[in-house]
Design a protein around this motif. Structure first.
Motif, PDB file in Angstrom:
ATOM      1  N   SER A  17     -28.175  10.067  89.178  1.00  0.00           N
ATOM      2  CA  SER A  17     -28.122   9.026  88.062  1.00  0.00           C
ATOM      3  C   SER A  17     -29.438   9.078  87.315  1.00  0.00           C
ATOM      4  O   SER A  17     -29.388   8.859  86.272  1.00  0.00           O
ATOM      5  CB  SER A  17     -28.102   7.510  88.413  1.00  0.00           C
ATOM      6  OG  SER A  17     -26.779   7.388  89.131  1.00  0.00           O
ATOM      7  N   LEU A  18     -30.439   9.565  88.074  1.00  0.00           N
ATOM      8  CA  LEU A  18     -31.956   9.539  87.479  1.00  0.00           C
ATOM      9  C   LEU A  18     -32.336  10.970  86.865  1.00  0.00           C
ATOM     10  O   LEU A  18     -33.278  10.978  86.052  1.00  0.00           O
ATOM     11  CB  LEU A  18     -32.794   9.512  88.507  1.00  0.00           C
ATOM     12  CG  LEU A  18     -32.983   7.774  89.083  1.00  0.00           C
ATOM     13  CD1 LEU A  18     -33.913   7.974  90.596  1.00  0.00           C
ATOM     14  CD2 LEU A  18     -33.591   6.900  88.406  1.00  0.00           C
ATOM     15  N   ASP A  21     -31.941  12.329  82.260  1.00  0.00           N
ATOM     16  CA  ASP A  21     -32.934  12.062  81.245  1.00  0.00           C
ATOM     17  C   ASP A  21     -34.337  12.502  81.190  1.00  0.00           C
ATOM     18  O   ASP A  21     -34.978  12.011  80.539  1.00  0.00           O
ATOM     19  CB  ASP A  21     -32.865  10.188  81.194  1.00  0.00           C
ATOM     20  CG  ASP A  21     -31.390  10.174  80.575  1.00  0.00           C
ATOM     21  OD1 ASP A  21     -31.016  10.832  79.571  1.00  0.00           O
ATOM     22  OD2 ASP A  21     -31.024   9.031  80.963  1.00  0.00           O
ATOM     23  N   ASP A  64     -39.089   1.236  87.536  1.00  0.00           N
ATOM     24  CA  ASP A  64     -38.272   0.736  86.920  1.00  0.00           C
ATOM     25  C   ASP A  64     -36.731   1.109  86.949  1.00  0.00           C
ATOM     26  O   ASP A  64     -35.627   0.371  87.368  1.00  0.00           O
ATOM     27  CB  ASP A  64     -38.578   0.291  85.282  1.00  0.00           C
ATOM     28  CG  ASP A  64     -39.726  -0.395  85.175  1.00  0.00           C
ATOM     29  OD1 ASP A  64     -39.948  -1.238  86.113  1.00  0.00           O
ATOM     30  OD2 ASP A  64     -40.413  -0.317  84.103  1.00  0.00           O
ATOM     31  N   HIS A  65     -36.586   2.377  86.731  1.00  0.00           N
ATOM     32  CA  HIS A  65     -35.273   3.028  86.807  1.00  0.00           C
ATOM     33  C   HIS A  65     -34.785   3.136  88.320  1.00  0.00           C
ATOM     34  O   HIS A  65     -33.585   2.816  88.264  1.00  0.00           O
ATOM     35  CB  HIS A  65     -35.392   4.394  86.064  1.00  0.00           C
ATOM     36  CG  HIS A  65     -35.656   4.644  84.787  1.00  0.00           C
ATOM     37  ND1 HIS A  65     -36.018   5.892  84.210  1.00  0.00           N
ATOM     38  CD2 HIS A  65     -35.869   3.802  83.821  1.00  0.00           C
ATOM     39  CE1 HIS A  65     -36.359   5.513  82.645  1.00  0.00           C
ATOM     40  NE2 HIS A  65     -36.015   4.145  82.888  1.00  0.00           N
ATOM     41  N   LEU A  88     -33.478  -0.316  89.358  1.00  0.00           N
ATOM     42  CA  LEU A  88     -32.177  -0.604  88.676  1.00  0.00           C
ATOM     43  C   LEU A  88     -31.128   0.152  89.414  1.00  0.00           C
ATOM     44  O   LEU A  88     -29.867  -0.722  89.695  1.00  0.00           O
ATOM     45  CB  LEU A  88     -32.187  -0.206  87.093  1.00  0.00           C
ATOM     46  CG  LEU A  88     -30.958  -0.724  86.197  1.00  0.00           C
ATOM     47  CD1 LEU A  88     -30.590  -2.089  86.404  1.00  0.00           C
ATOM     48  CD2 LEU A  88     -31.165  -0.213  85.027  1.00  0.00           C
ATOM     49  N   VAL A  89     -31.318   1.298  89.645  1.00  0.00           N
ATOM     50  CA  VAL A  89     -30.124   2.070  90.529  1.00  0.00           C
ATOM     51  C   VAL A  89     -29.951   1.515  91.820  1.00  0.00           C
ATOM     52  O   VAL A  89     -28.682   1.279  92.171  1.00  0.00           O
ATOM     53  CB  VAL A  89     -30.608   3.425  90.474  1.00  0.00           C
ATOM     54  CG1 VAL A  89     -29.631   4.256  91.558  1.00  0.00           C
ATOM     55  CG2 VAL A  89     -30.509   4.161  89.058  1.00  0.00           C
ATOM     56  N   THR A 137     -28.146  -1.660  91.347  1.00  0.00           N
ATOM     57  CA  THR A 137     -26.672  -1.521  91.018  1.00  0.00           C
ATOM     58  C   THR A 137     -25.818  -1.241  92.288  1.00  0.00           C
ATOM     59  O   THR A 137     -24.745  -1.678  92.419  1.00  0.00           O
ATOM     60  CB  THR A 137     -26.424  -0.315  89.941  1.00  0.00           C
ATOM     61  OG1 THR A 137     -27.557  -0.653  88.671  1.00  0.00           O
ATOM     62  CG2 THR A 137     -25.043  -0.234  89.421  1.00  0.00           C
TER      63      THR A 137
END
Lengths: 313, 78
Positions: free
Chosen positions: B18-19, B22, B60-61, B64-65, B68
């Motif tokens: 997921s990380l 980007d 932060d990222h 959030l993962v 989730t």
């Protein structure tokens, strides 16, 4: 009967919608509203989206009455838009796609608007005016592409109105454009003379109707020219500025003169929302497209005509 | 480097995937690495300075993962 969930968060709205075969099962949304005089900055907007996205996702599933197992594909906005908010939304979409074992699909935001507009209005092959805070484009479909016939050479029409609203500190709630529209309705009297000073007071509503009339006339003109080029008898207005009734009215006059039909949607669907990403995703998924995780990076620039339209004849 | 333990390697791999997409390619080659070993996700770079600039957004990222994962269930078995 594919069921597609769509995640949208490329600007100051965060929305998640679920679509099953043209039916909107749910479409909750939150808007990051800034104080008058302030625009939304990428990092603050991303923080807003992070804070609410999981609640909105829960709502989307609950309102649709679905469990994750019922979803067939997870669509999200790949771009264009602001980087930090796009990443926030893509992170959650990637994570749930993996947790639920579902394919992922990156969607072009502009294509989302077009496909949602076509679904809701049943317009078949319209000339599309896409007007929002970040985009101003006249688009027509030809041979597997949505071709851009005309576009702004600097800022988007919504950005123009938003910036003006900021300068004179009009409220951003529910949106600057909506408040301009309401104020402009009262100001028609001043169209001829937008520079209005009365003693120590100034009147801006006249300038607002002047701005609205001018920018909307420009948009009607380029739309009409695109229609003439394509021999098109349908116009579809999409994007956040598309729910402006004055714009719809002016476009309607032009369409009537040409014997053409005008299609527009209300604020549920023309303002950024998750269902539009789900709908474009649904079309893409049915035509066999998916996005591998390693290719699921977001992009701030992503032109409408970069996408091969594999779902239309 | 920064090491984040996960309950299982499967969750660590989900977070990695997921990380990863980007992470910005910087001029002069890759400056940061995100890897999984067992159930540990590690974030490292040759110079601490490089990590320092992006630690806020990385955390932060990551959080959030993690949120989730917590809210939307245990991973389905393959």
């Amino acid at each position: 009967m594919p069921v597609v969930i769509g995640f949208e968060g490329s600007a100051n709205k965060i929305g998640i919608g679920i679509i099953r075969d043209g039916e909107v099962l749910s479409n909750p949304r939150r808007t990051y509203i800034t104080p008058p005089g302030q625009g939304f900055m990428p990092s603050d907007t991303a923080r807003h989206h992070r804070a609410v996205i999981l609640t909105v996702l829960k709502e989307a599933l609950e309102q649709a009455g679905l469990k994750p197992a019922d979803i067939d594909c997870v669509a999200y906005t790949k771009g264009p838009g602001m980087g930090a908010p796009l990443v926030t939304v893509a992170l959650v979409a990637r994570t749930v796609a993996q947790l639920w074992g579902k394919p992922l699909l990156g969607v072009n935001h502009c294509i989302g608007h077009i496909e949602m507009g076509r679904l809701i209005t049943k317009a078949n092959n319209p000339t599309v005016l896409y007007v929002s805070g970040g985009n101003t484009q006249v688009i027509a479909y030809s041979e597997q592409r949505y071709r851009i016939f005309g576009e702004t050479i600097d800022i988007a029409v919504g950005n123009c109105l938003d910036r003006f609203a900021r300068v004179i500190k009009i409220s951003n709630d529910p949106s600057p454009g909506y408040n301009i529209e309401q104020m402009a309705k009262k100001g028609s009297h001043f169209v001829e003379l937008p520079y209005t000073v009365k003693g120590m007071d100034v009147s801006f509503s006249g300038i607002l109707s002047y701005i609205e009339e001018t920018v909307f006339s420009m948009l009607v003109e380029i739309t009409e020219r695109a229609m003439a080029h394509c021999g098109s008898q349908e116009v579809l207005i999409v994007g956040g500025v598309g729910c402006n009734l004055r714009l719809q009215e002016m476009m309607g006059v032009m369409c009537k003169e040409r014997g053409a039909k005008l299609f527009a949607t209300d604020e549920r669907f023309c303002i950024d929302n998750g269902a539009m990403i789900a709908q474009a995703g649904w079309e893409m998924f049915r035509s066999g497209q998916v996005t591998e995780l390693e290719d699921s990076w977001i992009t701030q620039r992503y032109r409408t005509d970069e996408v091969e339209v594999t779902w239309r004849d | 480097s920064l090491e984040v333990p996960f309950p299982s390697s499967r969750e660590a791999v989900i977070a990695l995937r997921s990380l990863s997409p980007d992470r910005e390619p910087r001029k002069g080659g890759i400056s940061k690495q995100l890897t999984v070993s067992g159930s540990t996700l590690s974030w490292s770079a040759d110079e601490a300075r490089i990590l320092r600039v992006s630690v806020n957004s990385f955390l932060d990222h990551l959080s959030l993962v993690l949120e989730t994962m917590e809210m939307f269930g245990s991973p389905v078995s393959q």
